[in-house]
Design an enzyme around this catalytic site. Structure first.
Site, PDB file in Angstrom:
ATOM      1  N   TYR A 180       1.867   2.503  -3.914  1.00 45.14           N
ATOM      2  CA  TYR A 180       0.821   2.503  -2.884  1.00 45.14           C
ATOM      3  C   TYR A 180       0.216   1.116  -2.672  1.00 45.14           C
ATOM      4  O   TYR A 180      -0.916   1.000  -2.196  1.00 45.14           O
ATOM      5  CB  TYR A 180      -0.278   3.500  -3.273  1.00 45.14           C
ATOM      6  CG  TYR A 180       0.007   4.935  -2.852  1.00 45.14           C
ATOM      7  CD1 TYR A 180       0.198   5.262  -1.495  1.00 45.14           C
ATOM      8  CD2 TYR A 180       0.070   5.962  -3.772  1.00 45.14           C
ATOM      9  CE1 TYR A 180       0.442   6.570  -1.097  1.00 45.14           C
ATOM     10  CE2 TYR A 180       0.306   7.282  -3.374  1.00 45.14           C
ATOM     11  CZ  TYR A 180       0.496   7.574  -2.039  1.00 45.14           C
ATOM     12  OH  TYR A 180       0.728   8.870  -1.634  1.00 45.14           O
TER      13      TYR A 180
ATOM     14  N   LYS B 196       2.632  16.102  -4.613  1.00 48.77           N
ATOM     15  CA  LYS B 196       1.635  15.404  -5.424  1.00 48.77           C
ATOM     16  C   LYS B 196       1.090  16.288  -6.567  1.00 48.77           C
ATOM     17  O   LYS B 196       1.275  17.522  -6.553  1.00 48.77           O
ATOM     18  CB  LYS B 196       0.492  14.949  -4.510  1.00 48.77           C
ATOM     19  CG  LYS B 196       0.916  13.884  -3.480  1.00 48.77           C
ATOM     20  CD  LYS B 196      -0.285  13.387  -2.673  1.00 48.77           C
ATOM     21  CE  LYS B 196       0.105  12.295  -1.705  1.00 48.77           C
ATOM     22  NZ  LYS B 196      -1.075  11.764  -0.961  1.00 48.77           N
TER      23      LYS B 196
ATOM     24  N   HIS C  13       3.199  13.544   0.070  1.00 47.94           N
ATOM     25  CA  HIS C  13       3.364  12.224   0.693  1.00 47.94           C
ATOM     26  C   HIS C  13       4.605  12.275   1.566  1.00 47.94           C
ATOM     27  O   HIS C  13       5.579  12.958   1.234  1.00 47.94           O
ATOM     28  CB  HIS C  13       3.560  11.135  -0.379  1.00 47.94           C
ATOM     29  CG  HIS C  13       4.087   9.852   0.203  1.00 47.94           C
ATOM     30  ND1 HIS C  13       3.259   8.918   0.777  1.00 47.94           N
ATOM     31  CD2 HIS C  13       5.356   9.380   0.373  1.00 47.94           C
ATOM     32  CE1 HIS C  13       4.004   7.919   1.257  1.00 47.94           C
ATOM     33  NE2 HIS C  13       5.277   8.188   1.017  1.00 47.94           N
TER      34      HIS C  13
ATOM     35  N   GLU D 156      10.929   3.201   0.238  1.00 49.22           N
ATOM     36  CA  GLU D 156      10.394   4.207  -0.691  1.00 49.22           C
ATOM     37  C   GLU D 156      11.516   5.009  -1.361  1.00 49.22           C
ATOM     38  O   GLU D 156      11.414   5.362  -2.532  1.00 49.22           O
ATOM     39  CB  GLU D 156       9.434   5.133   0.052  1.00 49.22           C
ATOM     40  CG  GLU D 156       8.146   4.413   0.451  1.00 49.22           C
ATOM     41  CD  GLU D 156       7.195   5.275   1.282  1.00 49.22           C
ATOM     42  OE1 GLU D 156       6.148   4.758   1.676  1.00 49.22           O
ATOM     43  OE2 GLU D 156       7.511   6.467   1.523  1.00 49.22           O
TER      44      GLU D 156
ATOM     45  N   ASN E 108      -4.052  15.787  -1.360  1.00 51.49           N
ATOM     46  CA  ASN E 108      -3.547  16.453  -0.160  1.00 51.49           C
ATOM     47  C   ASN E 108      -2.083  16.875  -0.249  1.00 51.49           C
ATOM     48  O   ASN E 108      -1.382  16.961   0.749  1.00 51.49           O
ATOM     49  CB  ASN E 108      -3.820  15.597   1.078  1.00 51.49           C
ATOM     50  CG  ASN E 108      -3.203  14.221   0.965  1.00 51.49           C
ATOM     51  OD1 ASN E 108      -2.520  13.923   0.000  1.00 51.49           O
ATOM     52  ND2 ASN E 108      -3.418  13.389   1.975  1.00 51.49           N
TER      53      ASN E 108
END
Ligand code: UDP
Ligand code: MG
Length: 155
Positions: A66, A26, A132, A143, A129
């Site tokens: 998302y 990320k 993913h 995905e 964080n």
């Protein structure tokens, strides 16, 4: 008895399927130059990077990725964060790769993440964080197809 010995062996050594899962490094992590350190953890755990690209998502692309979280209070902030800087999208392959990736990542909230996990070591907050990872075989397939064509999965 031979029969007992055979069933014992099978129970002790379950055959795990080779799986593929989607991983994203990320923006908080690409920004801090942590791509290599994060991928070292995946590779040390036996996961192989079989596809990889660095891209910057649009808000629309982040929102679609998302979409499952669209009614959650953090959705807007999450999409803005994911589109804020480049990400590295990649496919990890290995035995039990979906669960193994989640183990190496650690819990969503870094405060709950086990020592040594990526999120325990690198994540800045529950939102930012660092990584993913797909959570199940169905979502992994969806995905991966969102970002990669079959021709881009090179093993
Ligand atoms: N997230 C957030 N606040 C929360 C929960 C999640 O900002 O209270 C963000 C965070 O970046 C997380 C992502 O939304 O990684 C997706 O949430 P999910 O529950 O699917 O966690 P994950 O599968 O990434 O561990
Ligand atoms: Mg999730």
């Amino acid at each position: 008895m031979l029969g007992d010995a055979q069933s014992f062996t099978l129970q002790e050594a379950p055959i795990m399927a080779v799986e593929r899962t989607l991983s994203i490094i990320k923006p908080d992590a690409t920004k801090r130059n942590l791509t290599g350190k994060i991928n070292a953890k995946f590779e040390d755990a036996g996961l192989r990077i079989v596809a990889q690209k660095r891209i910057q998502l649009t808000m629309a692309q982040a929102g679609q990725f998302y979409i499952v979280h669209k009614d959650r209070p953090f959705y807007g902030e999450l999409c803005e964060f994911m589109a804020s800087k480049p990400v590295v999208v990649q496919v990890l392959e290995g035995e039990g790769a979906i669960l193994k990736n989640r183990e190496v990542m650690g819990a969503t909230n870094p405060a709950d993440a086990a020592p040594g996990t990526i999120r325990a070591e690198f994540a800045e907050s529950v939102g930012e964080n660092s990584v993913h990872g797909s959570d199940a075989p169905e979502t992994a397939a969806e995905e991966i197809a969102y970002f990669f064509s079959g021709l881009e999965l090179v093993g």
